[in-house]
Design a protein around this motif. Structure first.
Motif, short mmCIF file in Angstrom:
data_model
loop_
_atom_site.label_atom_id
_atom_site.label_comp_id
_atom_site.label_asym_id
_atom_site.label_seq_id
_atom_site.Cartn_x
_atom_site.Cartn_y
_atom_site.Cartn_z
N MET A 1 0.84 -1.18 0.00
CA MET A 1 0.00 0.00 0.00
C MET A 1 0.89 1.25 0.00
O MET A 1 1.82 1.36 0.78
CB MET A 1 -0.88 -0.01 1.24
N SER A 2 0.60 2.14 -0.90
CA SER A 2 1.36 3.38 -1.03
C SER A 2 0.71 4.48 -0.19
O SER A 2 -0.50 4.62 -0.15
CB SER A 2 1.39 3.79 -2.50
N VAL A 3 1.55 5.25 0.49
CA VAL A 3 1.07 6.35 1.32
C VAL A 3 1.40 7.66 0.62
O VAL A 3 2.52 7.85 0.15
CB VAL A 3 1.73 6.31 2.71
N SER A 4 0.44 8.57 0.56
CA SER A 4 0.69 9.88 -0.03
C SER A 4 0.90 10.89 1.09
O SER A 4 0.08 11.02 1.99
CB SER A 4 -0.50 10.32 -0.89
N TYR A 5 2.04 11.58 1.01
CA TYR A 5 2.35 12.60 2.01
C TYR A 5 2.06 14.01 1.49
O TYR A 5 2.36 14.98 2.16
CB TYR A 5 3.82 12.48 2.42
N THR A 6 1.43 14.10 0.33
CA THR A 6 1.15 15.41 -0.27
C THR A 6 0.29 16.27 0.65
O THR A 6 0.57 17.45 0.82
CB THR A 6 0.47 15.24 -1.64
N LYS A 7 -0.71 15.68 1.28
CA LYS A 7 -1.57 16.49 2.14
C LYS A 7 -0.84 17.00 3.38
O LYS A 7 -1.23 18.00 3.96
CB LYS A 7 -2.84 15.73 2.53
N TYR A 8 0.22 16.34 3.77
CA TYR A 8 1.00 16.77 4.93
C TYR A 8 2.11 17.76 4.57
O TYR A 8 2.49 18.60 5.38
CB TYR A 8 1.64 15.57 5.64
N THR A 9 2.64 17.62 3.36
CA THR A 9 3.82 18.41 2.98
C THR A 9 3.55 19.44 1.91
O THR A 9 4.32 20.39 1.76
CB THR A 9 4.93 17.49 2.46
N GLY A 10 2.51 19.23 1.12
CA GLY A 10 2.26 20.10 -0.03
C GLY A 10 3.14 19.75 -1.22
O GLY A 10 3.12 20.46 -2.23
N LEU A 11 3.91 18.68 -1.12
CA LEU A 11 4.82 18.26 -2.18
C LEU A 11 4.30 17.00 -2.85
O LEU A 11 3.67 16.16 -2.21
CB LEU A 11 6.22 17.98 -1.62
N THR A 12 4.58 16.88 -4.14
CA THR A 12 4.19 15.67 -4.86
C THR A 12 5.12 14.52 -4.50
O THR A 12 6.21 14.73 -3.94
CB THR A 12 4.26 15.89 -6.38
N SER A 13 4.72 13.32 -4.84
CA SER A 13 5.58 12.15 -4.61
C SER A 13 6.90 12.30 -5.33
O SER A 13 7.95 11.91 -4.81
CB SER A 13 4.86 10.87 -5.07
N GLU A 14 6.86 12.87 -6.54
CA GLU A 14 8.09 13.07 -7.31
C GLU A 14 9.02 14.06 -6.61
O GLU A 14 10.24 13.86 -6.57
CB GLU A 14 7.78 13.55 -8.73
N GLN A 15 8.47 15.13 -6.07
CA GLN A 15 9.29 16.11 -5.36
C GLN A 15 9.91 15.49 -4.11
O GLN A 15 11.09 15.69 -3.83
CB GLN A 15 8.46 17.34 -4.98
#
Length: 107
Positions: A1-15
């Motif tokens: 399962m992949s976790v997205s940290y975008t909502k916490y950091t404002g950064l994309t997975s690529e960034q």
């Protein structure tokens, strides 16, 4: 399962992956300067680690340059070591700007 940290950091997975890559690459560069310092001082790895482990990067560079000034005889090699230290400092500044830049989500 992949976790997205975008909502916490404002950064994309690529960034985030790019920042992670920069952190890992920097670690290799940092260890390389430490190892060069140990070799220059003719310290066994265990002694070199004791000396450099708790030094910040500016202090590590200063130690390297001080040893170069004390131990290196050839002017060309001294100049090249100075260039290496300048490159290290430049990369350190750029790495710090990337890794420690303030990102405010939603802005």
């Amino acid at each position: 399962m992949s976790v997205s940290y975008t909502k916490y950091t404002g950064l994309t997975s690529e960034q985030l992956a790019g920042i992670g890559f920069a952190a890992v690459a920097w670690n290799g560069i940092e260890v390389g300067l430490s190892a060069l310092t140990w070799e220059l001082a003719r310290w066994p790895k265990e002694v070199g680690q004791l000396v450099t482990t708790d030094l910040g990067n500016v202090s590590k560079t200063d130690l390297f340059l001080n040893l170069v000034g004390l131990l290196v005889k050839g002017e060309k090699l001294k100049e090249e070591c100075g260039d290496l230290a300048m490159l290290f400092n430049n990369l350190r500044e750029r790495r710090n700007a990337l890794i420690h830049s303030n990102v405010i989500p939603g802005t």
